[in-house]
Motif scaffolding. Structure first.
Motif, PDB file in Angstrom:
ATOM      1  N   THR A 215      -1.524  36.731  20.006  1.00  0.00           N
ATOM      2  CA  THR A 215      -0.772  35.626  19.080  1.00  0.00           C
ATOM      3  C   THR A 215      -1.213  35.809  17.663  1.00  0.00           C
ATOM      4  N   GLY A 216      -2.405  36.120  17.349  1.00  0.00           N
ATOM      5  CA  GLY A 216      -3.045  36.628  15.944  1.00  0.00           C
ATOM      6  C   GLY A 216      -2.141  37.638  15.508  1.00  0.00           C
ATOM      7  N   ASP A 217      -1.659  38.577  16.303  1.00  0.00           N
ATOM      8  CA  ASP A 217      -1.014  39.742  15.882  1.00  0.00           C
ATOM      9  C   ASP A 217       0.387  39.219  15.174  1.00  0.00           C
ATOM     10  N   ILE A 218       1.072  38.065  16.189  1.00  0.00           N
ATOM     11  CA  ILE A 218       2.332  37.531  15.757  1.00  0.00           C
ATOM     12  C   ILE A 218       2.188  36.654  14.526  1.00  0.00           C
ATOM     13  N   TYR A 219       1.354  36.054  14.368  1.00  0.00           N
ATOM     14  CA  TYR A 219       0.962  35.230  12.922  1.00  0.00           C
ATOM     15  C   TYR A 219       0.822  36.386  11.860  1.00  0.00           C
ATOM     16  N   ALA A 220       0.216  37.690  11.926  1.00  0.00           N
ATOM     17  CA  ALA A 220       0.111  38.520  10.978  1.00  0.00           C
ATOM     18  C   ALA A 220       1.405  39.046  10.753  1.00  0.00           C
ATOM     19  N   LYS A 221       2.257  39.254  11.701  1.00  0.00           N
ATOM     20  CA  LYS A 221       3.731  40.167  11.532  1.00  0.00           C
ATOM     21  C   LYS A 221       4.596  39.119  10.819  1.00  0.00           C
ATOM     22  N   GLY A 223       3.439  36.531   8.751  1.00  0.00           N
ATOM     23  CA  GLY A 223       2.894  36.806   7.433  1.00  0.00           C
ATOM     24  C   GLY A 223       3.509  38.052   6.628  1.00  0.00           C
ATOM     25  N   LYS A 224       3.405  39.135   7.100  1.00  0.00           N
ATOM     26  CA  LYS A 224       3.962  40.373   6.631  1.00  0.00           C
ATOM     27  C   LYS A 224       5.585  40.108   6.313  1.00  0.00           C
ATOM     28  N   SER A 225       6.130  39.634   7.215  1.00  0.00           N
ATOM     29  CA  SER A 225       7.750  39.426   6.950  1.00  0.00           C
ATOM     30  C   SER A 225       7.948  38.617   5.821  1.00  0.00           C
ATOM     31  N   LEU A 226       7.281  37.384   5.727  1.00  0.00           N
ATOM     32  CA  LEU A 226       7.266  36.478   4.621  1.00  0.00           C
ATOM     33  C   LEU A 226       6.740  36.992   3.275  1.00  0.00           C
ATOM     34  N   CYS A 236       0.530  33.625   3.174  1.00  0.00           N
ATOM     35  CA  CYS A 236      -0.774  33.551   3.229  1.00  0.00           C
ATOM     36  C   CYS A 236      -1.541  32.702   4.119  1.00  0.00           C
ATOM     37  N   ILE A 237      -0.692  31.485   4.667  1.00  0.00           N
ATOM     38  CA  ILE A 237      -0.787  30.606   5.555  1.00  0.00           C
ATOM     39  C   ILE A 237      -0.995  31.299   7.141  1.00  0.00           C
ATOM     40  N   GLU A 238       0.037  32.031   7.318  1.00  0.00           N
ATOM     41  CA  GLU A 238       0.070  32.927   8.405  1.00  0.00           C
ATOM     42  C   GLU A 238      -0.886  33.808   8.663  1.00  0.00           C
ATOM     43  N   TYR A 239      -1.299  34.515   7.596  1.00  0.00           N
ATOM     44  CA  TYR A 239      -2.253  35.638   7.623  1.00  0.00           C
ATOM     45  C   TYR A 239      -3.796  34.732   7.941  1.00  0.00           C
ATOM     46  N   GLY A 240      -3.550  33.591   7.335  1.00  0.00           N
ATOM     47  CA  GLY A 240      -4.961  32.962   7.549  1.00  0.00           C
ATOM     48  C   GLY A 240      -5.110  32.329   9.101  1.00  0.00           C
ATOM     49  N   ASP A 241      -4.081  32.012   9.848  1.00  0.00           N
ATOM     50  CA  ASP A 241      -3.979  31.911  11.193  1.00  0.00           C
ATOM     51  C   ASP A 241      -4.456  32.973  11.904  1.00  0.00           C
ATOM     52  N   ALA A 260      -6.795  41.290   8.168  1.00  0.00           N
ATOM     53  CA  ALA A 260      -6.108  40.248   7.810  1.00  0.00           C
ATOM     54  C   ALA A 260      -6.728  39.500   6.485  1.00  0.00           C
ATOM     55  N   LEU A 261      -8.022  39.621   6.464  1.00  0.00           N
ATOM     56  CA  LEU A 261      -8.687  39.199   5.420  1.00  0.00           C
ATOM     57  C   LEU A 261      -8.361  40.012   3.945  1.00  0.00           C
ATOM     58  N   LYS A 262      -8.093  41.315   4.229  1.00  0.00           N
ATOM     59  CA  LYS A 262      -7.666  42.059   3.087  1.00  0.00           C
ATOM     60  C   LYS A 262      -6.245  41.788   2.519  1.00  0.00           C
ATOM     61  N   ASN A 263      -5.201  41.346   3.639  1.00  0.00           N
ATOM     62  CA  ASN A 263      -3.908  40.715   3.212  1.00  0.00           C
ATOM     63  C   ASN A 263      -3.872  39.779   2.513  1.00  0.00           C
ATOM     64  N   ILE A 264      -4.923  38.834   2.903  1.00  0.00           N
ATOM     65  CA  ILE A 264      -4.963  37.512   2.158  1.00  0.00           C
ATOM     66  C   ILE A 264      -5.374  37.825   0.710  1.00  0.00           C
ATOM     67  N   GLN A 265      -6.577  38.717   0.617  1.00  0.00           N
ATOM     68  CA  GLN A 265      -7.173  38.740  -0.750  1.00  0.00           C
ATOM     69  C   GLN A 265      -6.038  39.499  -1.611  1.00  0.00           C
ATOM     70  N   GLN A 266      -5.040  40.200  -1.088  1.00  0.00           N
ATOM     71  CA  GLN A 266      -4.124  41.094  -1.936  1.00  0.00           C
ATOM     72  C   GLN A 266      -2.941  40.099  -2.366  1.00  0.00           C
ATOM     73  N   LEU A 267      -2.695  38.774  -1.660  1.00  0.00           N
ATOM     74  CA  LEU A 267      -1.595  38.104  -2.214  1.00  0.00           C
ATOM     75  C   LEU A 267      -1.644  37.508  -3.502  1.00  0.00           C
ATOM     76  N   PRO A 268      -3.055  37.058  -4.028  1.00  0.00           N
ATOM     77  CA  PRO A 268      -2.895  36.536  -5.333  1.00  0.00           C
ATOM     78  C   PRO A 268      -2.497  37.667  -6.467  1.00  0.00           C
ATOM     79  N   THR A 269      -2.778  38.870  -6.199  1.00  0.00           N
ATOM     80  CA  THR A 269      -2.138  40.008  -6.910  1.00  0.00           C
ATOM     81  C   THR A 269      -0.666  40.076  -6.805  1.00  0.00           C
ATOM     82  N   LEU A 270      -0.239  40.107  -5.889  1.00  0.00           N
ATOM     83  CA  LEU A 270       1.306  39.918  -5.782  1.00  0.00           C
ATOM     84  C   LEU A 270       1.921  38.672  -6.356  1.00  0.00           C
ATOM     85  N   MET A 271       1.270  37.538  -6.332  1.00  0.00           N
ATOM     86  CA  MET A 271       1.777  36.384  -7.002  1.00  0.00           C
ATOM     87  C   MET A 271       1.522  36.576  -8.534  1.00  0.00           C
TER      88      MET A 271
END
Length: 273
Positions: A215-221, A223-226, A236-241, A260-271
């Motif tokens: 289920t965590g994998d689905i949230y991560a996927k 998050g990636k699609s979003l 970021c919310i989905e990666y957090g879940d 998952a933590l790395k993906n969240i940390q990278q999002l501010p840079t993308l924003m």
């Protein structure tokens, strides 16, 4: 008489062999992992290839020990320890979608079932089933064997035949939706991928499903699609879940938790782009 043999140089293949191989396998098993081959790989292919290949051979030794402990010695707890060590190496090197990783999930499930730890056993069988459906299809005998294992454990937990069949139908539907999402994602069709993953997530939110690593994998996927669509705050919310599920079920040191933590940390840079 004191030995004149020098300690191996730090970072050398000799040091890795002494610290990471000899401490894990017995003298009887050492012939399975040839020191000469290890050093040859290190010299020709580099440290990473040599250490990965040696780790996979150690994983095979651990798997064999676990098998013997489970079925010959009948020491279920010791077998579980060996299978989990093997799983950790195979997940790290082969990834969580490899057939050997799936085989190990299955035997972790067997050991847990023998220990009557039914909830965790179902979780491991689910992970094995996801891999087998993707690689072999739902009608393959190996896939059917794992489905039968899940059915047996659910009934051992006291579930009725009807409830067990409903659980399995729900689980298979989730796996198929997730598989479709992966196919759309590979094609770059993130709208369709997102729709498929959301269907999988709805199905997953059934009894025993919402806190499983899959289920965590689905949230991560999701998050990636979003993130691919530029919906970075929602991603970021989905990666957090995903992170919350991984941290509880897999632990803070697991590669999925770290990713998952790395993906969240990278999002501010993308924003900020």
């Amino acid at each position: 008489m004191a030995s004149n043999r020098k300690a191996p140089e730090r970072g050398s293949p000799e040091e890795h062999w002494n610290e990471n191989v000899l401490k894990e396998v017995s003298k009887e098993q050492i012939s399975f992992i040839a020191e000469g081959l290890f050093k040859e790989l290190w010299a020709r292919c580099g440290k990473q290839v040599a250490t990965d290949q040696t780790a996979l051979m150690i994983a095979e030794v651990q798997f064999s020990r676990g098998f013997d402990l489970l079925y010959k010695v009948h020491d279920n707890s010791a077998a579980l320890t060996e299978f989990k060590k093997c799983l950790s190496l195979r997940e790290k090197i082969l990834g969580k979608d490899h057939r050997d990783t799936g085989k190990t999930y299955c035997f972790v499930g067997h050991a847990l079932r023998e220990n009557r730890n039914f909830d965790e056993a179902v979780g491991q069988y689910r992970s094995a089933l996801r891999i087998l459906v993707a690689l072999l299809g739902k009608d393959h005998n190996h896939t059917k064997d794992v489905i039968s294992c899940i059915d047996d454990v659910l009934k051992a937990k006291g579930m009725s035949d009807n409830d067990s069949q409903e659980y399995l139908s729900t689980l298979m539907a989730s796996i198929e939706h997730k598989k479709s999402g992966d196919a759309f994602s590979e094609e770059g069709n993130h709208d369709m991928a997102l729709a498929a993953y959301k269907k999988a997530l709805i199905v997953e939110k059934v009894q025993h499903g919402k806190h499983h690593p899959d289920t965590g994998d689905i949230y991560a996927k999701i998050g990636k699609s979003l993130a691919k669509q530029g919906e970075l705050k929602q991603a970021c919310i989905e990666y957090g879940d995903a992170l919350a599920i991984y941290a509880v079920t897999l632990g803070g040191d697991h590669p999925d938790t770290k990713d998952a933590l790395k993906n969240i940390q990278q999002l501010p840079t993308l924003m900020m782009r």
